[in-house]
Design an enzyme around this catalytic site. Structure first.
Site, PDB file in Angstrom:
ATOM      1  N   SER A 258       1.663  -8.150  -6.496  1.00 57.79           N
ATOM      2  CA  SER A 258       1.318  -9.745  -6.358  1.00 57.79           C
ATOM      3  C   SER A 258       3.012 -10.023  -5.694  1.00 57.79           C
ATOM      4  O   SER A 258       3.262  -9.730  -4.455  1.00 57.79           O
ATOM      5  CB  SER A 258       1.325 -10.627  -7.577  1.00 57.79           C
ATOM      6  OG  SER A 258       1.219 -11.761  -7.505  1.00 57.79           O
TER       7      SER A 258
ATOM      8  N   ASP B  99      -2.986  -6.792  -4.162  1.00 62.91           N
ATOM      9  CA  ASP B  99      -3.045  -8.291  -4.196  1.00 62.91           C
ATOM     10  C   ASP B  99      -1.875  -9.330  -3.811  1.00 62.91           C
ATOM     11  O   ASP B  99      -1.364 -10.028  -4.920  1.00 62.91           O
ATOM     12  CB  ASP B  99      -3.973  -9.003  -5.483  1.00 62.91           C
ATOM     13  CG  ASP B  99      -4.662 -10.078  -5.014  1.00 62.91           C
ATOM     14  OD1 ASP B  99      -5.303 -10.249  -3.991  1.00 62.91           O
ATOM     15  OD2 ASP B  99      -4.929 -11.057  -6.176  1.00 62.91           O
TER      16      ASP B  99
ATOM     17  N   ARG C   9       7.514 -12.230   4.252  1.00 60.28           N
ATOM     18  CA  ARG C   9       6.432 -11.748   3.362  1.00 60.28           C
ATOM     19  C   ARG C   9       6.181 -10.306   3.794  1.00 60.28           C
ATOM     20  O   ARG C   9       6.920  -9.680   4.716  1.00 60.28           O
ATOM     21  CB  ARG C   9       5.124 -12.653   3.553  1.00 60.28           C
ATOM     22  CG  ARG C   9       4.767 -12.556   5.182  1.00 60.28           C
ATOM     23  CD  ARG C   9       3.138 -13.140   5.390  1.00 60.28           C
ATOM     24  NE  ARG C   9       2.954 -13.451   6.668  1.00 60.28           N
ATOM     25  CZ  ARG C   9       2.521 -12.515   7.787  1.00 60.28           C
ATOM     26  NH1 ARG C   9       2.526 -11.051   7.493  1.00 60.28           N
ATOM     27  NH2 ARG C   9       2.190 -12.657   8.794  1.00 60.28           N
TER      28      ARG C   9
ATOM     29  N   ASP D 271       4.438  -7.439   5.453  1.00 56.28           N
ATOM     30  CA  ASP D 271       3.757  -7.168   6.841  1.00 56.28           C
ATOM     31  C   ASP D 271       3.716  -5.498   7.095  1.00 56.28           C
ATOM     32  O   ASP D 271       4.355  -4.648   6.788  1.00 56.28           O
ATOM     33  CB  ASP D 271       4.755  -7.498   7.903  1.00 56.28           C
ATOM     34  CG  ASP D 271       4.232  -7.725   9.385  1.00 56.28           C
ATOM     35  OD1 ASP D 271       3.245  -8.488   9.627  1.00 56.28           O
ATOM     36  OD2 ASP D 271       4.702  -6.855  10.266  1.00 56.28           O
TER      37      ASP D 271
ATOM     38  N   ASP E 282       6.688  -2.952   7.890  1.00 57.93           N
ATOM     39  CA  ASP E 282       7.502  -2.729   6.967  1.00 57.93           C
ATOM     40  C   ASP E 282       7.661  -1.484   6.348  1.00 57.93           C
ATOM     41  O   ASP E 282       8.456  -1.052   5.679  1.00 57.93           O
ATOM     42  CB  ASP E 282       7.405  -3.879   5.782  1.00 57.93           C
ATOM     43  CG  ASP E 282       7.507  -5.359   5.913  1.00 57.93           C
ATOM     44  OD1 ASP E 282       8.158  -5.623   7.026  1.00 57.93           O
ATOM     45  OD2 ASP E 282       7.032  -6.098   5.285  1.00 57.93           O
TER      46      ASP E 282
ATOM     47  N   HIS F 157      -7.107 -11.451  -9.973  1.00 56.71           N
ATOM     48  CA  HIS F 157      -6.087 -11.068  -9.250  1.00 56.71           C
ATOM     49  C   HIS F 157      -5.383  -9.611  -9.862  1.00 56.71           C
ATOM     50  O   HIS F 157      -5.012  -8.810  -8.880  1.00 56.71           O
ATOM     51  CB  HIS F 157      -4.937 -11.977  -9.641  1.00 56.71           C
ATOM     52  CG  HIS F 157      -3.595 -12.051  -9.132  1.00 56.71           C
ATOM     53  ND1 HIS F 157      -3.233 -12.022  -7.938  1.00 56.71           N
ATOM     54  CD2 HIS F 157      -2.340 -12.160  -9.520  1.00 56.71           C
ATOM     55  CE1 HIS F 157      -2.312 -11.932  -7.235  1.00 56.71           C
ATOM     56  NE2 HIS F 157      -1.441 -11.995  -8.470  1.00 56.71           N
TER      57      HIS F 157
END
Length: 461
Positions: free
Chosen positions: A157, A181, A195, A197, A200, A251
């Site tokens: 998360s 997730d 965020r 990607d 990364d 989730h």
């Protein structure tokens, strides 16, 4: 004198016991969430030498660690938002399974103080701070001989975005990031630098299991996996009356799918495809283009799959279906049918298979309606919760699922059934038969001839 000696011994015993006490993940409660928590980060190291008692790494003196071996892979596990303050339920399992799978340095990143709050935005704001702290630890490991190639971060998360922020600081040279997730709220409209990607790390794999609510919908990685389409997961509650499970089950499924891959009971095979609908229509089940690794598998061993024909700049989406419980595997087959009805028929085909021991399993997947046209091949994707090796009988039922229309017939020129999980098994065939709507037809299949031979036979007839 004797009493004094016993008292000194008792103090020494208590002190020794306190020194031996194992550092543990921070355990908080809803009261802490309501009052809010200041960010604190501790790194708990487990290895095969200390699998049951963690060692807390010292932030500015990592080299003082007794157990850290920088010549081995370094795996970070980073949790996400904790609205109730309790440790993640999966923490013990992921620790044991990772250590049993490979001889690694396993580091549990505990930022529960900072993630435990009813204010989600506060936890989001702490993500970059956690990433900066992690970089400080990694820098020291690199000085002491570690390699960025050997650094692997598993983020859940919000933890997935934290891993991404760390990877950005090293210009994408980390060995691997797995996003379980990745959180959607507050990140959906962010650019790549805001965020997780695919740039990364050298390899970024992402499992999207709640993309219509708490998770992130669009592709983020080198390869993005979408179980059951990436939204509603089988076995999860469908109504709010189920309480907290309704909000977190989908989730969390990404984590339990990852854990399943570590247990090794079965491989969860996935299929690169443009959409879930195309996958359900059987358009993406041939993975020959991805040889030598064939179809990618989900989870810990996903990095064994390497793309050969797809440009590095293009993300890959992979779809698959699962069962509703551990180990979540489905055993998939392709039903390949050629019909000879003059009129177009549209409907569904349910499949049952029986082995020589009398065991019978019924297809569990909700396939899309197929359109059957004269002399046109149609592929129907079907799956079972149980794997039957030697099939003795196949049962088919055709249905249009309409109540008022007259019953239809589906005239089959040829049919074949092929295992996708075990493509080396014999492909089974049957020729020239009729399916009456809503009436099950059971027959004994025969091994399919070679494809070239089959084509010649059809031309002759």
């Amino acid at each position: 004198m004797l009493k004094l000696c016993l008292f000194i011994c008792l103090i020494h015993w208590v002190k020794s016991d306190e020194e031996k006490k194992c550092p543990e993940f921070t355990d908080l409660n809803i009261g802490n969430a309501l009052s809010g928590t200041e960010l604190q980060v501790q790194l708990l190291l487990y290895t095969r030498e200390n699998p049951n008692c963690s060692e807390r790494l010292i932030e500015n003196n990592v080299t003082a660690s007794e157990y850290l071996n920088n010549s081995k892979k370094i795996v970070f596990v980073i949790h996400g938002f904790r609205p109730t303050g309790s440790p993640p339920a999966w923490l013990g399992d992921i620790k044991e399974l990772l250590l049993s799978s490979e001889d690694i340095n396993l580091i549990i990143v505990d930022w529960n103080r900072g993630a435990t709050t009813v204010n989600y935005i506060t936890a989001v704001e702490n993500c970059r701070k956690v990433a900066e702290i992690l970089k400080n630890y990694v820098d020291q490991m690199l000085v002491d001989g570690a390699s960025l190639d050997s650094v692997y971060m598993i983020g859940v998360s919000l933890g997935a975005h934290i891993a991404g922020f760390v990877g950005q600081k090293y210009n994408g040279k980390l060995g691997r990031i797995t996003g379980l997730d990745p959180a959607g709220p507050s990140f959906t409209r962010q650019p790549p630098e805001g965020r997780l990607d695919r740039t990364d790390a050298q390899f970024v794999d992402v499992i999207h299991s709640d993309s219509d609510a708490l998770g992130f919908k669009k592709p983020l990685g080198t390869i993005d996996f979408y179980p059951n389409g990436g939204m509603d997961q089988p076995g999860c509650p469908q109504t709010v009356f189920s309480g907290l499970q309704y909000f977190k089950c989908d989730h969390q499924r990404s984590v339990f799918l990852f854990l399943s891959s570590l247990k090794g009971e079965c491989d969860i095979i996935t299929y690169p495809c443009d959409s879930y609908l195309d996958y359900k229509r059987g358009k993406c089940v041939d993975c020959q283009a991805y040889q030598p690794m064939s179809c990618p598998v989900l989870g810990y061993h996903a990095d064994r799959w390497k793309k050969l024909l797809i440009p590095k700049t293009s993300p890959t989406k992979a779809y698959f279906d699962t069962s509703d419980r551990h180990p979540f595997c489905m055993y998939n087959y392709i039903l390949d049918i050629t019909t000879w009805n003059k009129n177009i028929r549209r409907g569904f085909i349910k499949v049952k298979i029986t082995d020589y021991a009398g065991n019978t399993v019924e297809s569990e997947m909700n396939s899309e309606a197929s359109t059957f046209q004269q002399y046109k091949r149609v592929k129907v994707l079907t799956g079972f919760y149980q794997d039957l090796d030697k099939i003795s009988k196949i049962s088919l039922t055709f249905s249009t699922k309409t109540l008022l229309s007259p019953k239809h017939k589906l005239r089959i020129l040829q049919m074949s059934l092929k295992s996708l999980n075990n493509p080396e098994r014999l492909q089974l065939c049957r020729y020239d038969f009729v399916l009456m709507e809503n009436i099950e037809l059971t027959f004994k299949p025969i091994p399919c001839p070679e494809r070239g031979y089959m084509k010649r036979e059809l031309l002759v007839t």
